[in-house]
Design an enzyme around this catalytic site. Structure first.
Site, mmCIF file in Angstrom:
data_model
loop_
_atom_site.group_PDB
_atom_site.id
_atom_site.type_symbol
_atom_site.label_atom_id
_atom_site.label_comp_id
_atom_site.label_asym_id
_atom_site.label_seq_id
_atom_site.Cartn_x
_atom_site.Cartn_y
_atom_site.Cartn_z
ATOM 1 N N GLY A 43 -0.102 -2.753 -3.924
ATOM 2 C CA GLY A 43 -0.604 -3.956 -4.592
ATOM 3 C C GLY A 43 0.519 -4.712 -5.268
ATOM 4 N N ASN A 44 0.192 -5.632 -6.142
ATOM 5 C CA ASN A 44 1.219 -6.353 -6.894
ATOM 6 C C ASN A 44 0.695 -6.688 -8.285
ATOM 7 O OD1 ASN A 44 -0.040 -9.131 -6.821
ATOM 8 N ND2 ASN A 44 0.108 -8.679 -4.633
#
Ligand code: CTP
Length: 403
Positions: free
Chosen positions: A207-208
């Site tokens: 993810g980020n």
């Protein structure tokens, strides 16, 4: 759009920003509004009733009765086309959220049948306090309009969020909201926001750090401008607040792609602000991946590029906006993205700018357009940046129509 001919109650409460209210009254009257001013006792520590009554050309009411006469708060509530509570202190916000009625402002507020606009003003720590957040959500859920706070220097000497919107912005906000012909009325907008999560196994993902705040602010600003907005939102705790924003929660790049390709053909405007993963694991393990060996290699495959796909099917009446987060050769890369993805505008963020990017409440953006324009905006709160982006969209659409 203006407030011409509108009857407006300005209710001033106890915050240092009260010193700006004579200017607010002056601007409202200059724009053709009729104004009555209410002030709490605490407000009168910050602004003199004489200044307010002189510019309003009416006495300032600060009590439900002045001993001999009862000030009819019900009548006043019915008289007005709009009530503006500016500045609204943390204390007054708490009263509005909980239905307390111990002064003229809370009494008129409870009796008012007109739209109510609240312009909060307080120090950043008070503004961020969970009780203030909860009170704000509550008053919003009653259908009141919140005029976003500005970012800047505060009375405490600190710099942050919590400043009352400038009087000019309050008047502009009222003018937009009180006029039926909102610029995007009847149009449909699609907005993506937040990160995507690409699952590796049942407990892990790639993810980020995107929080979705910028895209959510854009969805709210498009809603405020009259559009019916569908927000396709990745995993985040942040939420949109405008009643015209409908949210669809997604998790992965593929889900985002599927929702957007379905919604886009019916949209007039699309703003793709999500931080979408460019690669996903080739396979999602059915069981938790066990630790083995000293290193590990993940096989990844490309995700669908939603912006690129929408660019390919874009029709002349549609306006497509993308984002670019760059760390070097920002302008060059941004313009490349604009062309490659067939967007009408790219909102460029540089990670080199302090206060810009993931997690911050502020952003520093440059708007790149197909005519080669690169408009750099100063450091703004994400809400202010969202309004600037929506204004640019309006300009683009206007230019398109008149071309
Ligand atoms: N975007 C998208 N789908 C993807 C990747 C990106 O819709 N799979 C959109 C983003 O929402 C943004 C724009 O494309 O509006 C640019 O995203 P960015 O990640 O900065 O650019 P990329 O094209 O992925 O290129 P690079 O990562 O190499 O900079």
């Amino acid at each position: 759009m203006s407030v011409k001919g509108k009857k407006i109650i300005l209710a001033v409460t106890g915050s240092i920003a009260a010193y700006k209210t004579p200017q607010l009254v002056r601007l409202l009257i200059k724009a053709g509004a009729e104004v009555r001013v209410l002030a709490t006792k605490a407000a009168l520590d910050f602004v003199s009733p004489l200044s307010l009554s002189t510019v309003a050309k009416h006495a300032v009411l600060s009590d439900v009765s002045d001993g001999a006469n009862w000030n009819n708060h019900v009548e006043l509530g019915l008289w007005a086309d709009a009530m503006v509570i500016a500045p609204c202190s943390a204390n007054s916000l708490g009263k509005l959220a909980n239905g307390l009625c111990d002064n003229i402002v809370s009494a008129v507020y409870l009796s008012a049948r007109c739209p109510v606009f609240i312009a909060p003003a307080m120090d950043e720590d008070m503004w961020q306090h969970p009780s203030t957040r909860a009170n704000l959500e509550r008053v919003r859920s009653y259908g009141n309009h919140i005029i976003p706070v500005a970012h800047g220097e505060l009375a405490s000497g600190l710099v942050g969020e919590g400043r009352m919107a400038e009087p000019e912005n309050i008047v502009a906000h009222l003018a937009t909201a009180l006029n039926e012909d909102l610029p995007l009325k009847g149009l449909k907008a699609l907005v993506t926001a937040g990160p995507t999560y690409e699952r590796l196994d049942p407990v892990r993902f790639i993810g980020n750090f995107s929080t979705g705040k910028m895209g959510i602010a854009i969805a709210d600003a498009l809603g405020a401008a009259g559009a019916d907005v569908t927000l396709v939102l990745g995993p985040t705790h942040e939420k949109a607040s405008h009643s015209r924003v409908h949210t669809i929660k997604i998790e992965s790049a593929n889900q985002l792609y599927r929702e957007c390709t379905h919604i886009f053909p019916l949209s007039d405007i699309a703003v793709l602000a999500a931080a979408v993963a460019d690669y996903r694991p080739m396979e999602m393990a059915a069981e938790k991946i066990k630790k083995a060996g000293e290193g590990m290699t993940l096989d990844l495959s490309k995700t669908e590029d939603t912006l690129m796909s929408l660019g390919k099917i874009k029709q002349p009446h549609q306006t497509l906006i993308g984002f670019a987060l760059e760390t070097n050769n920002e302008l060059e890369n941004g313009f490349k993205k604009l062309g490659a993805k067939n967007a009408d505008m790219i909102v460029l963020n540089s990670l080199k700018d302090e206060g810009a990017g993931f997690g911050h409440d502020t952003n520093k953006i440059t708007l790149l357009t197909r005519d080669g324009g690169a408009e750099s905006l100063p450091l703004l709160s994400k809400k202010e940046a969202a309004v600037a982006i929506v204004n640019s969209i309006l300009k683009l659409r206007h230019a398109e129509k008149t071309a």
